[in-house]
Design a protein around this motif. Structure first.
Motif, mmCIF file in Angstrom:
data_model
loop_
_atom_site.group_PDB
_atom_site.id
_atom_site.type_symbol
_atom_site.label_atom_id
_atom_site.label_comp_id
_atom_site.label_asym_id
_atom_site.label_seq_id
_atom_site.Cartn_x
_atom_site.Cartn_y
_atom_site.Cartn_z
ATOM 1 N N PHE A 160 0.850 -1.414 -0.010
ATOM 2 C CA PHE A 160 0.136 -0.083 -0.045
ATOM 3 C C PHE A 160 0.743 1.437 0.070
ATOM 4 C CE2 PHE A 160 -3.072 -2.956 1.434
ATOM 5 C CZ PHE A 160 -4.180 -2.697 0.903
ATOM 6 N N GLU A 161 2.092 1.176 -0.068
ATOM 7 C CA GLU A 161 2.787 2.484 0.235
ATOM 8 C C GLU A 161 2.638 3.471 -0.940
ATOM 9 O OE1 GLU A 161 5.953 4.421 1.974
ATOM 10 O OE2 GLU A 161 5.796 2.165 2.196
ATOM 11 N N TYR A 162 2.295 3.346 -2.186
ATOM 12 C CA TYR A 162 2.091 4.292 -2.976
ATOM 13 C C TYR A 162 0.691 4.943 -3.322
ATOM 14 C CZ TYR A 162 7.162 3.747 -3.121
ATOM 15 O OH TYR A 162 8.533 3.591 -2.862
ATOM 16 N N GLN A 163 -0.131 4.334 -2.443
ATOM 17 C CA GLN A 163 -1.470 4.458 -2.770
ATOM 18 C C GLN A 163 -2.155 6.206 -2.584
ATOM 19 O OE1 GLN A 163 -3.966 1.985 -3.619
ATOM 20 N NE2 GLN A 163 -2.081 0.745 -3.780
ATOM 21 N N LYS A 164 -2.909 6.498 -3.456
ATOM 22 C CA LYS A 164 -3.470 7.873 -3.418
ATOM 23 C C LYS A 164 -4.587 8.289 -2.532
ATOM 24 C CE LYS A 164 0.057 8.966 -6.436
ATOM 25 N NZ LYS A 164 1.255 9.102 -5.711
ATOM 26 N N GLU A 165 -5.309 7.375 -2.004
ATOM 27 C CA GLU A 165 -6.657 7.521 -1.534
ATOM 28 C C GLU A 165 -6.416 8.045 -0.100
ATOM 29 O OE1 GLU A 165 -6.181 4.727 -3.024
ATOM 30 O OE2 GLU A 165 -7.552 4.644 -4.600
ATOM 31 N N PRO A 166 -7.027 9.188 0.491
ATOM 32 C CA PRO A 166 -6.704 9.579 1.720
ATOM 33 C C PRO A 166 -6.787 8.716 2.922
ATOM 34 C CG PRO A 166 -8.252 11.022 0.471
ATOM 35 C CD PRO A 166 -8.163 9.889 -0.311
ATOM 36 N N ILE B 188 -3.467 6.546 2.684
ATOM 37 C CA ILE B 188 -2.517 7.366 2.959
ATOM 38 C C ILE B 188 -2.527 7.416 4.428
ATOM 39 C CG2 ILE B 188 -1.354 9.730 3.063
ATOM 40 C CD1 ILE B 188 -2.802 9.923 -0.070
ATOM 41 N N ALA B 189 -3.566 7.702 5.002
ATOM 42 C CA ALA B 189 -3.620 7.761 6.598
ATOM 43 C C ALA B 189 -2.991 6.415 7.120
ATOM 44 C CB ALA B 189 -5.115 8.306 7.053
ATOM 45 N N ALA B 190 -3.566 5.406 6.630
ATOM 46 C CA ALA B 190 -3.239 4.069 7.209
ATOM 47 C C ALA B 190 -1.901 3.707 6.980
ATOM 48 C CB ALA B 190 -3.908 2.974 6.291
ATOM 49 N N VAL B 191 -1.014 4.036 5.698
ATOM 50 C CA VAL B 191 0.366 4.083 5.468
ATOM 51 C C VAL B 191 1.192 4.885 6.388
ATOM 52 C CG1 VAL B 191 2.101 4.609 3.834
ATOM 53 C CG2 VAL B 191 0.047 3.259 3.245
ATOM 54 N N GLN B 192 0.748 5.919 6.761
ATOM 55 C CA GLN B 192 1.368 6.882 7.844
ATOM 56 C C GLN B 192 1.301 6.096 9.246
ATOM 57 O OE1 GLN B 192 -0.691 10.650 7.253
ATOM 58 N NE2 GLN B 192 0.868 11.211 5.533
ATOM 59 N N GLN B 193 0.157 5.448 9.445
ATOM 60 C CA GLN B 193 0.088 4.983 10.793
ATOM 61 C C GLN B 193 0.799 3.759 10.645
ATOM 62 O OE1 GLN B 193 -3.841 3.799 11.743
ATOM 63 N NE2 GLN B 193 -3.671 3.242 13.783
ATOM 64 N N ALA B 194 0.933 2.798 9.832
ATOM 65 C CA ALA B 194 1.780 1.817 9.803
ATOM 66 C C ALA B 194 3.269 2.117 9.847
ATOM 67 C CB ALA B 194 1.807 0.991 8.506
ATOM 68 N N ARG B 195 3.709 3.261 9.182
ATOM 69 C CA ARG B 195 5.216 3.731 9.359
ATOM 70 C C ARG B 195 5.319 4.083 10.684
ATOM 71 N NH1 ARG B 195 4.785 7.602 4.482
ATOM 72 N NH2 ARG B 195 5.351 6.068 2.545
ATOM 73 N N ALA B 196 4.527 4.729 11.453
ATOM 74 C CA ALA B 196 4.787 5.182 12.820
ATOM 75 C C ALA B 196 4.990 4.060 13.641
ATOM 76 C CB ALA B 196 3.699 6.195 13.388
ATOM 77 N N ALA B 197 3.925 3.016 13.723
ATOM 78 C CA ALA B 197 4.099 1.988 14.455
ATOM 79 C C ALA B 197 5.330 0.815 14.189
ATOM 80 C CB ALA B 197 2.597 0.876 14.040
ATOM 81 N N ILE B 198 5.915 1.007 12.885
ATOM 82 C CA ILE B 198 7.099 0.213 12.570
ATOM 83 C C ILE B 198 8.366 1.003 13.200
ATOM 84 C CG2 ILE B 198 8.472 -0.438 10.782
ATOM 85 C CD1 ILE B 198 6.142 -0.956 9.346
ATOM 86 N N ALA B 199 8.238 2.141 13.112
ATOM 87 C CA ALA B 199 9.266 2.907 13.709
ATOM 88 C C ALA B 199 9.452 2.975 15.034
ATOM 89 C CB ALA B 199 9.214 4.310 13.350
ATOM 90 N N SER B 200 8.326 2.968 15.790
ATOM 91 C CA SER B 200 8.142 2.930 17.372
ATOM 92 C C SER B 200 8.451 1.578 17.500
ATOM 93 C CB SER B 200 6.645 3.062 17.641
ATOM 94 O OG SER B 200 6.551 2.958 18.994
ATOM 95 N N ALA B 201 8.213 0.461 17.029
ATOM 96 C CA ALA B 201 8.718 -0.941 17.332
ATOM 97 C C ALA B 201 10.070 -1.230 17.071
ATOM 98 C CB ALA B 201 7.848 -1.832 16.549
ATOM 99 N N LYS B 202 10.754 -0.506 16.216
ATOM 100 C CA LYS B 202 12.063 -0.818 15.852
ATOM 101 C C LYS B 202 13.009 0.284 16.841
ATOM 102 C CE LYS B 202 11.977 -2.417 11.086
ATOM 103 N NZ LYS B 202 12.626 -2.057 9.835
#
Length: 123
Positions: free
Chosen positions: A96-102, A105-119
Motif C-alpha cells: 500500500f506504500e504508494y496509494q493515493k486515496e486519503p 494514505i492515513a493507514a500508511v502513515q500509521q503503519a510507518r509510525a508503528a514500525i518506527a516505534s517498534a524498531k
C-alpha cells in the motif's frame, strides 16, 4: 504474603530527584531518591524499570517469578509475536506504500509510525 495488585505507576517530584511509586488506587507504595546531580535521573530510571517489571508479571504467582521462569516462557513468546506482527505490517505496507486515496494514505502513515516505534524499542 501477597504483594500489592497491579497496575503500578510512578510520579516524579522534586525535578525528578524523587519518584513515588503508587498502586491503582493512588496509594504510595515507596519512593526512590537521588542524592547528587550525578544520580539525578537514576531514581526515575529505577522506578520505571520496577513498575514495568511488576506490571509485566501481573497474573503470575510469586513462585513462578522468583524461580526465574518468566523470561523463558512469557518473554520469548511475546518477542516472537512482536517480530511476526512487525514483519506482517512491513509486508502490508509494501503493498500500500504508494496509494493515493486519503484513507489509505492515513493507514500508511500509521503503519510507518508503528514500525518506527517498534524498531526504536528494539534498539
Amino acid at each position: 504474603m501477597e504483594h500489592t495488585k497491579e497496575p503500578w505507576q510512578y510520579l516524579t517530584t522534586h525535578e525528578g530527584r524523587c519518584v513515588v511509586v503508587i498502586d491503582a488506587t493512588g496509594r504510595d507504595l515507596f519512593q526512590t531518591l537521588g542524592y547528587s546531580d550525578r544520580s539525578k535521573f537514576m531514581p526515575l530510571a529505577n522506578a520505571r524499570r520496577i513498575v514495568a517489571c511488576v506490571n509485566a508479571c501481573a497474573g503470575l504467582s510469586d513462585a513462578v517469578v522468583s524461580h526465574g521462569l518468566v523470561p523463558a516462557s512469557r518473554h520469548s513468546t511475546v518477542a516472537h509475536q512482536r517480530d511476526q506482527t512487525l514483519a506482517a505490517l512491513e509486508s502490508i505496507l509494501a503493498v500500500f506504500e504508494y496509494q493515493k486515496e486519503p484513507e489509505k494514505i492515513a493507514a500508511v502513515q500509521q503503519a510507518r509510525a508503528a514500525i518506527a516505534s517498534a524498531k526504536d524499542q528494539l534498539s
